[in-house]
Motif scaffolding. Structure first.
Motif, short mmCIF file in Angstrom:
data_model
loop_
_atom_site.label_atom_id
_atom_site.label_comp_id
_atom_site.label_asym_id
_atom_site.label_seq_id
_atom_site.Cartn_x
_atom_site.Cartn_y
_atom_site.Cartn_z
N UNK A 1 25.43 -20.85 46.71
CA UNK A 1 25.38 -19.47 47.91
C UNK A 1 26.58 -19.72 48.44
N UNK A 2 27.26 -18.40 48.72
CA UNK A 2 28.24 -18.39 49.44
C UNK A 2 28.09 -17.14 50.50
N UNK A 3 28.33 -17.74 51.79
CA UNK A 3 28.14 -16.73 52.89
C UNK A 3 29.55 -16.50 53.66
N UNK A 4 30.04 -15.52 53.66
CA UNK A 4 31.31 -15.30 54.29
C UNK A 4 31.45 -13.60 54.92
N UNK A 5 31.56 -13.61 56.34
CA UNK A 5 31.65 -12.50 57.05
C UNK A 5 30.33 -11.60 56.95
N UNK A 6 29.31 -12.33 56.82
CA UNK A 6 28.09 -11.79 56.98
C UNK A 6 27.44 -11.31 55.60
N UNK A 7 28.24 -11.60 54.29
CA UNK A 7 28.05 -11.02 53.28
C UNK A 7 27.38 -12.24 52.57
N UNK A 8 26.11 -12.18 51.68
CA UNK A 8 25.70 -13.49 50.83
C UNK A 8 25.76 -12.99 49.48
N UNK A 9 26.38 -14.13 48.87
CA UNK A 9 26.22 -14.18 47.24
C UNK A 9 25.60 -15.20 46.60
N UNK A 10 24.72 -15.33 45.56
CA UNK A 10 24.06 -16.16 44.92
C UNK A 10 24.57 -16.02 43.48
N UNK A 11 24.95 -17.28 43.02
CA UNK A 11 25.54 -17.33 41.58
C UNK A 11 24.53 -18.28 40.83
N UNK A 12 23.87 -17.98 39.93
CA UNK A 12 23.14 -18.55 39.18
C UNK A 12 23.36 -18.38 37.78
N UNK A 13 22.63 -18.92 36.66
CA UNK A 13 22.89 -18.89 35.37
C UNK A 13 23.11 -17.55 34.76
N UNK A 14 22.56 -16.58 35.40
CA UNK A 14 22.58 -15.25 34.90
C UNK A 14 23.85 -14.26 35.62
N UNK A 15 24.67 -15.06 36.50
CA UNK A 15 25.85 -14.45 37.10
C UNK A 15 25.75 -14.48 38.63
N UNK A 16 26.57 -13.74 39.14
CA UNK A 16 26.58 -13.46 40.82
C UNK A 16 25.90 -12.35 41.08
N UNK A 17 24.98 -12.42 42.42
CA UNK A 17 24.26 -11.48 42.88
C UNK A 17 24.67 -11.34 44.06
N UNK A 18 24.95 -9.96 44.70
CA UNK A 18 25.41 -9.97 46.06
C UNK A 18 23.99 -9.56 46.68
N UNK A 19 23.69 -10.20 47.67
CA UNK A 19 22.47 -9.70 48.52
C UNK A 19 22.78 -9.28 49.82
N UNK A 20 22.56 -7.98 50.02
CA UNK A 20 22.93 -7.18 51.01
C UNK A 20 22.04 -7.63 52.40
N UNK A 21 22.62 -8.13 53.50
CA UNK A 21 21.79 -8.58 54.80
C UNK A 21 22.23 -7.77 55.67
N UNK A 22 21.03 -7.35 56.26
CA UNK A 22 21.55 -6.52 57.69
C UNK A 22 20.55 -7.06 58.90
N UNK A 23 21.19 -7.29 59.94
CA UNK A 23 20.75 -7.73 61.12
C UNK A 23 19.73 -6.90 62.04
N UNK A 24 18.64 -6.78 61.99
CA UNK A 24 17.87 -5.77 62.58
C UNK A 24 17.68 -5.99 64.12
N UNK A 25 17.83 -7.31 64.31
CA UNK A 25 17.38 -7.45 65.70
C UNK A 25 18.29 -8.98 66.36
N UNK A 26 18.53 -9.11 67.12
CA UNK A 26 19.49 -10.40 67.41
C UNK A 26 20.68 -10.44 66.65
N UNK A 27 21.08 -11.50 66.53
CA UNK A 27 22.39 -11.70 65.69
C UNK A 27 22.66 -13.09 65.11
N UNK A 28 23.38 -13.32 64.12
CA UNK A 28 23.37 -14.58 63.61
C UNK A 28 24.39 -15.32 64.46
#
Length: 183
Positions: free
Chosen positions: A152-179
């Motif tokens: 798992x790589x998190x950079x500039x709020x973007x999240x990427x998961x790499x597994x045996x099937x390849x890389x998946x970009x998981x959109x992450x949106x902050x709805x309340x508060x902030x990271x």
């Protein structure tokens, strides 16, 4: 007779550039019989988004008095309570009163839930709410093997998961508060 939980062995390489966290983690996690693979994947993503050395999985679905994940102090105080899903506003308020920091990782169709459940609690000072992209989460969680190896790589709020099937970009949106950049 109650169905047993399903155990997953997790090998997680976490690179969170935003918070300067670089960890290779190995652990097991149980999936409750009523829990979907999608919710399990959301719990694992929550673990990566809020990772701290003392972060642990709670009993969640098995015990309503425990969260999906939490961080406790050495004296037993709950420092960070993390829920996964779409709890109602009463549950969010109840949880936020039991901790210094409350976070929620929401997924699924959130349009109605945001208006009905999230809007009434936005004034709570200690909450952070993040939503995960539904299509990407569904693709990532489809047919999860019992032995997971994720990078798992998190950079500039973007999240990427790499597994045996390849890389998946998981959109992450902050709805309340902030990271928080650091805890």
């Amino acid at each position: 007779m109650a169905q047993p939980s399903t155990t997953y062995k997790i090998d997680l390489n976490l690179t969170d550039i935003d918070r300067s966290i670089y960890e290779s983690l190995r652990f097991t996690v149980a999936r409750h019989p009523s829990e979907t693979e999608e919710r399990l994947a959301a719990r694992l993503i929550a673990y990566t988004l809020f990772y701290q050395e003392n972060l642990a999985f709670g009993r969640g679905l098995s015990d309503v008095d425990e969260p999906a994940l939490w961080e406790k102090s050495l004296d037993g105080r709950v420092l960070h309570w993390i829920e996964v899903g779409q709890p109602d506003s009463e549950r969010i308020t109840w949880c936020s009163r039991r901790t210094e920091k409350f976070s929620l990782v929401a997924y699924g169709n959130l349009r109605v839930w945001q208006t009905k459940c999230l809007d009434p609690v936005r004034s709570l000072k200690n909450i952070n709410v993040v939503s995960l992209g539904q299509e990407a989460l569904a693709e990532l969680s489809q047919d999860l093997p019992r032995s997971l190896s994720w990078s798992v790589m998190i950079s500039d709020g973007e999240l990427f998961v790499t597994d045996e099937r390849g890389q998946h970009e998981i959109p992450v949106e902050w709805l309340a508060g902030e990271r928080a950049q650091s805890n």
